[in-house]
Design a protein around this motif. Structure first.
Motif, PDB file in Angstrom:
ATOM      1  N   PRO A  71     -22.464  50.111   9.412  1.00  0.00           N
ATOM      2  CA  PRO A  71     -21.878  51.381   9.384  1.00  0.00           C
ATOM      3  C   PRO A  71     -22.002  52.190   8.037  1.00  0.00           C
ATOM      4  O   PRO A  71     -21.772  53.462   7.964  1.00  0.00           O
ATOM      5  N   THR A  72     -22.387  51.351   6.986  1.00  0.00           N
ATOM      6  CA  THR A  72     -22.437  52.252   5.826  1.00  0.00           C
ATOM      7  C   THR A  72     -23.934  53.121   5.666  1.00  0.00           C
ATOM      8  O   THR A  72     -23.488  54.111   5.207  1.00  0.00           O
ATOM      9  N   GLY A  73     -24.763  52.852   6.457  1.00  0.00           N
ATOM     10  CA  GLY A  73     -25.996  53.888   6.482  1.00  0.00           C
ATOM     11  C   GLY A  73     -25.563  54.975   7.101  1.00  0.00           C
ATOM     12  O   GLY A  73     -25.961  56.162   6.861  1.00  0.00           O
ATOM     13  N   VAL A  74     -24.727  54.868   8.305  1.00  0.00           N
ATOM     14  CA  VAL A  74     -24.380  55.979   9.159  1.00  0.00           C
ATOM     15  C   VAL A  74     -23.384  56.931   8.158  1.00  0.00           C
ATOM     16  O   VAL A  74     -23.426  57.991   8.236  1.00  0.00           O
ATOM     17  N   VAL A  75     -22.605  56.274   7.425  1.00  0.00           N
ATOM     18  CA  VAL A  75     -21.536  57.228   6.672  1.00  0.00           C
ATOM     19  C   VAL A  75     -22.337  57.763   5.797  1.00  0.00           C
ATOM     20  O   VAL A  75     -22.144  58.986   5.502  1.00  0.00           O
ATOM     21  N   LEU A  76     -23.230  56.953   4.958  1.00  0.00           N
ATOM     22  CA  LEU A  76     -23.974  57.997   3.948  1.00  0.00           C
ATOM     23  C   LEU A  76     -24.684  59.039   4.526  1.00  0.00           C
ATOM     24  O   LEU A  76     -24.929  60.094   3.994  1.00  0.00           O
ATOM     25  N   VAL A  77     -25.443  59.029   5.596  1.00  0.00           N
ATOM     26  CA  VAL A  77     -26.187  59.763   5.987  1.00  0.00           C
ATOM     27  C   VAL A  77     -25.247  61.256   6.636  1.00  0.00           C
ATOM     28  O   VAL A  77     -25.783  62.303   6.217  1.00  0.00           O
ATOM     29  N   TRP A  78     -24.362  60.844   7.513  1.00  0.00           N
ATOM     30  CA  TRP A  78     -23.388  61.940   7.703  1.00  0.00           C
ATOM     31  C   TRP A  78     -22.804  62.688   6.827  1.00  0.00           C
ATOM     32  O   TRP A  78     -22.525  63.844   6.627  1.00  0.00           O
ATOM     33  N   VAL A  79     -22.106  61.844   5.566  1.00  0.00           N
ATOM     34  CA  VAL A  79     -21.662  62.644   4.338  1.00  0.00           C
ATOM     35  C   VAL A  79     -22.602  63.362   3.815  1.00  0.00           C
ATOM     36  O   VAL A  79     -22.237  64.462   3.270  1.00  0.00           O
ATOM     37  N   ALA A  80     -23.960  62.925   3.687  1.00  0.00           N
ATOM     38  CA  ALA A  80     -24.834  63.617   2.777  1.00  0.00           C
ATOM     39  C   ALA A  80     -25.342  64.986   3.662  1.00  0.00           C
ATOM     40  O   ALA A  80     -25.539  66.108   3.141  1.00  0.00           O
ATOM     41  N   ALA A  81     -25.267  64.705   4.973  1.00  0.00           N
ATOM     42  CA  ALA A  81     -25.627  65.934   5.833  1.00  0.00           C
ATOM     43  C   ALA A  81     -24.544  66.980   5.615  1.00  0.00           C
ATOM     44  O   ALA A  81     -24.580  68.235   5.653  1.00  0.00           O
ATOM     45  N   ALA A  82     -23.302  66.568   5.908  1.00  0.00           N
ATOM     46  CA  ALA A  82     -22.168  67.134   5.690  1.00  0.00           C
ATOM     47  C   ALA A  82     -22.076  68.042   4.534  1.00  0.00           C
ATOM     48  O   ALA A  82     -21.501  69.333   4.258  1.00  0.00           O
ATOM     49  N   GLY A  83     -22.266  67.285   3.504  1.00  0.00           N
ATOM     50  CA  GLY A  83     -22.056  67.823   2.032  1.00  0.00           C
ATOM     51  C   GLY A  83     -23.334  69.070   1.619  1.00  0.00           C
ATOM     52  O   GLY A  83     -22.995  70.149   1.305  1.00  0.00           O
ATOM     53  N   PHE A  84     -24.537  68.610   2.090  1.00  0.00           N
ATOM     54  CA  PHE A  84     -25.480  69.734   2.118  1.00  0.00           C
ATOM     55  C   PHE A  84     -25.226  70.975   3.047  1.00  0.00           C
ATOM     56  O   PHE A  84     -25.311  72.022   2.512  1.00  0.00           O
ATOM     57  N   ASN A  85     -24.700  70.557   4.288  1.00  0.00           N
ATOM     58  CA  ASN A  85     -24.303  71.873   5.026  1.00  0.00           C
ATOM     59  C   ASN A  85     -23.123  72.634   4.500  1.00  0.00           C
ATOM     60  O   ASN A  85     -23.354  74.056   4.410  1.00  0.00           O
ATOM     61  N   TRP A  86     -22.412  72.060   3.860  1.00  0.00           N
ATOM     62  CA  TRP A  86     -21.037  72.534   3.239  1.00  0.00           C
ATOM     63  C   TRP A  86     -21.474  73.821   2.121  1.00  0.00           C
ATOM     64  O   TRP A  86     -21.403  74.785   2.091  1.00  0.00           O
ATOM     65  N   TRP A  87     -22.315  72.818   1.265  1.00  0.00           N
ATOM     66  CA  TRP A  87     -23.144  73.706   0.123  1.00  0.00           C
ATOM     67  C   TRP A  87     -23.735  74.956   0.579  1.00  0.00           C
ATOM     68  O   TRP A  87     -23.636  76.044   0.200  1.00  0.00           O
ATOM     69  N   LEU A  88     -24.833  74.504   1.559  1.00  0.00           N
ATOM     70  CA  LEU A  88     -25.340  75.827   1.769  1.00  0.00           C
ATOM     71  C   LEU A  88     -24.882  76.931   2.855  1.00  0.00           C
ATOM     72  O   LEU A  88     -25.202  77.993   2.509  1.00  0.00           O
ATOM     73  N   GLY A  89     -23.872  76.526   3.448  1.00  0.00           N
ATOM     74  CA  GLY A  89     -23.071  77.511   4.081  1.00  0.00           C
ATOM     75  C   GLY A  89     -22.152  78.253   3.341  1.00  0.00           C
ATOM     76  O   GLY A  89     -21.936  79.548   3.530  1.00  0.00           O
ATOM     77  N   THR A  90     -21.579  77.645   2.158  1.00  0.00           N
ATOM     78  CA  THR A  90     -20.692  78.352   1.364  1.00  0.00           C
ATOM     79  C   THR A  90     -21.415  79.460   0.444  1.00  0.00           C
ATOM     80  O   THR A  90     -21.261  80.647   0.184  1.00  0.00           O
ATOM     81  N   ARG A  91     -22.784  78.821   0.246  1.00  0.00           N
ATOM     82  CA  ARG A  91     -23.532  79.572  -0.685  1.00  0.00           C
ATOM     83  C   ARG A  91     -24.110  80.905   0.155  1.00  0.00           C
ATOM     84  O   ARG A  91     -23.909  81.909  -0.441  1.00  0.00           O
ATOM     85  N   LEU A  92     -24.460  80.849   1.204  1.00  0.00           N
ATOM     86  CA  LEU A  92     -24.822  81.790   2.062  1.00  0.00           C
ATOM     87  C   LEU A  92     -23.801  82.818   2.443  1.00  0.00           C
ATOM     88  O   LEU A  92     -24.057  84.055   2.320  1.00  0.00           O
ATOM     89  N   ASN A  93     -22.623  82.215   2.929  1.00  0.00           N
ATOM     90  CA  ASN A  93     -21.552  83.201   3.317  1.00  0.00           C
ATOM     91  C   ASN A  93     -20.775  83.571   2.167  1.00  0.00           C
ATOM     92  O   ASN A  93     -20.087  84.541   2.540  1.00  0.00           O
ATOM     93  N   ASN A  94     -20.953  83.422   1.086  1.00  0.00           N
ATOM     94  CA  ASN A  94     -20.434  83.782  -0.140  1.00  0.00           C
ATOM     95  C   ASN A  94     -20.998  84.837  -1.041  1.00  0.00           C
ATOM     96  O   ASN A  94     -20.687  85.026  -2.049  1.00  0.00           O
TER      97      ASN A  94
END
Length: 116
Positions: A37-60
Motif C-alpha cells: 500500500p505504500t506505493g499507492v498512497v505515495l502516488v495518490w497523495v502526490a497526484a492530489a497535491g499537484f492537482n490541488w496546487w494547480l487548481g488553486t493556482r489557476l482558479n485564484n
C-alpha cells in the motif's frame, strides 16, 4: 458526458496518471521489500497535491476588471477551471479517498490470505 471549462480536464488526466503511476510503482516497491500500500498512497497523495496546487493556482488568478459604460460599475471577468461544474482543486479530495480505498482493498486482500 464530461463537461469542463478552462483547464478543468487536467484533473481527470492527473487522476489517470495517478492510477497509471500506482499500477507501475506498486509492484516495483513490493519487489524491493516496501509494503504494497505504500506505493499507492505515495502516488495518490502526490497526484492530489499537484492537482490541488494547480487548481488553486489557476482558479485564484486575478480577474480582468472592466468598466460597464451602461451602469457605470466595474465588472470582473475571471476564468474558471472546472470539471462537471466543480473547481478542479476539489477533485484532490477524491484522489486521496481513492488512495485510501486502494489501501483498504490491498489490506483486505492481504488479510484474507489471497496474494496482493
Amino acid at each position: 458526458m464530461i463537461i469542463w471549462s478552462g483547464w478543468g480536464m487536467l484533473s481527470a488526466l492527473i487522476a489517470a496518471a495517478g492510477l497509471f503511476g500506482s499500477v507501475l510503482l506498486d509492484p516495483a516497491l513490493a519487489h524491493s521489500g516496501i509494503p504494497t500500500p505504500t506505493g499507492v498512497v505515495l502516488v495518490w497523495v502526490a497526484a492530489a497535491g499537484f492537482n490541488w496546487w494547480l487548481g488553486t493556482r489557476l482558479n485564484n488568478r486575478p480577474g480582468r476588471e472592466l468598466l460597464d459604460p451602461r451602469i457605470g460599475q466595474i465588472v470582473v471577468l475571471r476564468g474558471r477551471h472546472t470539471l462537471s461544474w466543480i473547481p478542479m482543486q476539489y477533485y484532490s479530495v477524491m484522489m486521496v479517498l481513492l488512495g485510501a480505498l486502494a489501501v483498504l482493498g490491498a489490506m483486505h486482500a492481504g488479510s484474507s490470505g489471497h496474494p496482493v
